[in-house]
Design an enzyme around this catalytic site. Structure first.
Site, PDB file in Angstrom:
ATOM      1  CD  GLN A  30       2.743 -59.449  22.382  1.00  0.00           C
ATOM      2  OE1 GLN A  30       3.051 -60.133  23.362  1.00  0.00           O
ATOM      3  NE2 GLN A  30       3.598 -58.630  21.817  1.00  0.00           N
ATOM      4  CG  ASN A  31      -0.499 -66.126  20.992  1.00  0.00           C
ATOM      5  OD1 ASN A  31       0.583 -65.567  21.111  1.00  0.00           O
ATOM      6  ND2 ASN A  31      -0.915 -67.053  21.827  1.00  0.00           N
ATOM      7  CB  VAL A  32      -1.768 -64.094  14.420  1.00  0.00           C
ATOM      8  CG1 VAL A  32      -1.346 -62.673  14.747  1.00  0.00           C
ATOM      9  CG2 VAL A  32      -0.570 -64.930  13.991  1.00  0.00           C
ATOM     10  CG  ASP A  33      -2.045 -69.349  17.784  1.00  0.00           C
ATOM     11  OD1 ASP A  33      -3.053 -68.916  18.391  1.00  0.00           O
ATOM     12  OD2 ASP A  33      -0.994 -69.679  18.370  1.00  0.00           O
ATOM     13  CG  HIS A  62       0.517 -58.482  17.179  1.00  0.00           C
ATOM     14  ND1 HIS A  62       1.630 -59.029  17.775  1.00  0.00           N
ATOM     15  CD2 HIS A  62       0.518 -57.170  17.537  1.00  0.00           C
ATOM     16  CE1 HIS A  62       2.268 -58.096  18.457  1.00  0.00           C
ATOM     17  NE2 HIS A  62       1.612 -56.963  18.336  1.00  0.00           N
ATOM     18  CB  CYS A  73     -12.063 -51.252   0.071  1.00  0.00           C
ATOM     19  SG  CYS A  73     -12.640 -52.949  -0.171  1.00  0.00           S
ATOM     20  CB  CYS A  97     -12.331 -52.464  -4.597  1.00  0.00           C
ATOM     21  SG  CYS A  97     -10.875 -53.086  -3.719  1.00  0.00           S
ATOM     22  N   GLY A 134       4.071 -65.890  28.489  1.00  0.00           N
ATOM     23  CA  GLY A 134       4.755 -66.381  27.290  1.00  0.00           C
ATOM     24  C   GLY A 134       5.100 -65.312  26.276  1.00  0.00           C
ATOM     25  CG  ASN A 160       8.641 -65.858  29.219  1.00  0.00           C
ATOM     26  OD1 ASN A 160       7.884 -66.310  28.374  1.00  0.00           O
ATOM     27  ND2 ASN A 160       9.835 -65.406  28.927  1.00  0.00           N
TER      28      ASN A 160
END
Ligand SMILES: [Zn+2]
Length: 187
Positions: A30-33, A62, A73, A97, A134, A160
């Site tokens: 789920q991390n976007v880093d 994510h 687009c 575009c 985590g 966790n």
């Protein structure tokens, strides 16, 4: 801020673990880093390592904070330098575009990439072990995945510091930070 961060011991342990058997050890995050990718590249770009196997790359539920995509687009790119958000004109626009570009992350209320999500459920159904690391285990639909593993007879191991709604259904709970547990557990 994220670009100045470095992978920690947990990212590095997961990079070693997935790189050793990338077809069978699949990482969904789920991390976007981008820190999982950076740990993989630090490991596999060492001399005689031959680069990161594509199969070892995390599947990002994510999205990617360093990704930029068109709001209209399908155009997409990566952008590592800071952007100037002071006006609409200084923000990146799509070269195809002309529409405003946006971060390639999933915002609250948006749908996840259906291809990645489907592959997560396929892997969950056939997994014999699932490490949940985590996460509050509250954000759907990712929080469903360990429940799918458990329903199929797989063992769920939760790492966790604090209890979560998943703890009661886990075979093992390791109440500690990932950086202190994962190196010993995975190596
Ligand atoms: Zn466009």
């Amino acid at each position: 801020m994220v670009r100045d961060c470095a992978p920690n011991a947990a990212h590095r342990a997961l990079a070693r673990w997935t790189s050793a058997d990338p077809e069978r050890r699949v990482l969904f995050t789920q991390n976007v880093d981008g820190l999982h990718d950076r740990a993989l590249d630090e490991l596999n770009e060492a001399p005689h390592r031959g680069g990161t196997p594509e199969a070892a790359r995390p599947r990002t539920l994510h999205g990617d904070l360093f990704g930029v995509r068109c709001s209209t687009c399908a155009w997409k790119t990566r952008h590592l330098e800071p952007l100037d958000p002071s006006t609409l004109e200084t923000l990146p626009h799509c070269p195809d575009c002309g529409a405003l570009a946006r971060p390639a992350v999933v915002w609250f209320g948006e749908n996840l990439d259906p291809g990645i999500l489907d592959s997560a459920f396929v892997e969950a159904e056939r997994a014999s072990v699932c490490l949940v690391v985590g996460t509050s285990a509250l954000v759907q639909p990712a929080a469903l995945l360990p429940r799918v593993v458990a329903r199929g007879g797989g063992a769920v191991i939760e790492v966790n510091p604090d209890p979560t709604p998943l703890s009661a259904q886990s075979a093992v709970c390791l109440p500690a930070p990932a950086g202190s547990v994962l190196p010993a557990l995975l190596d």
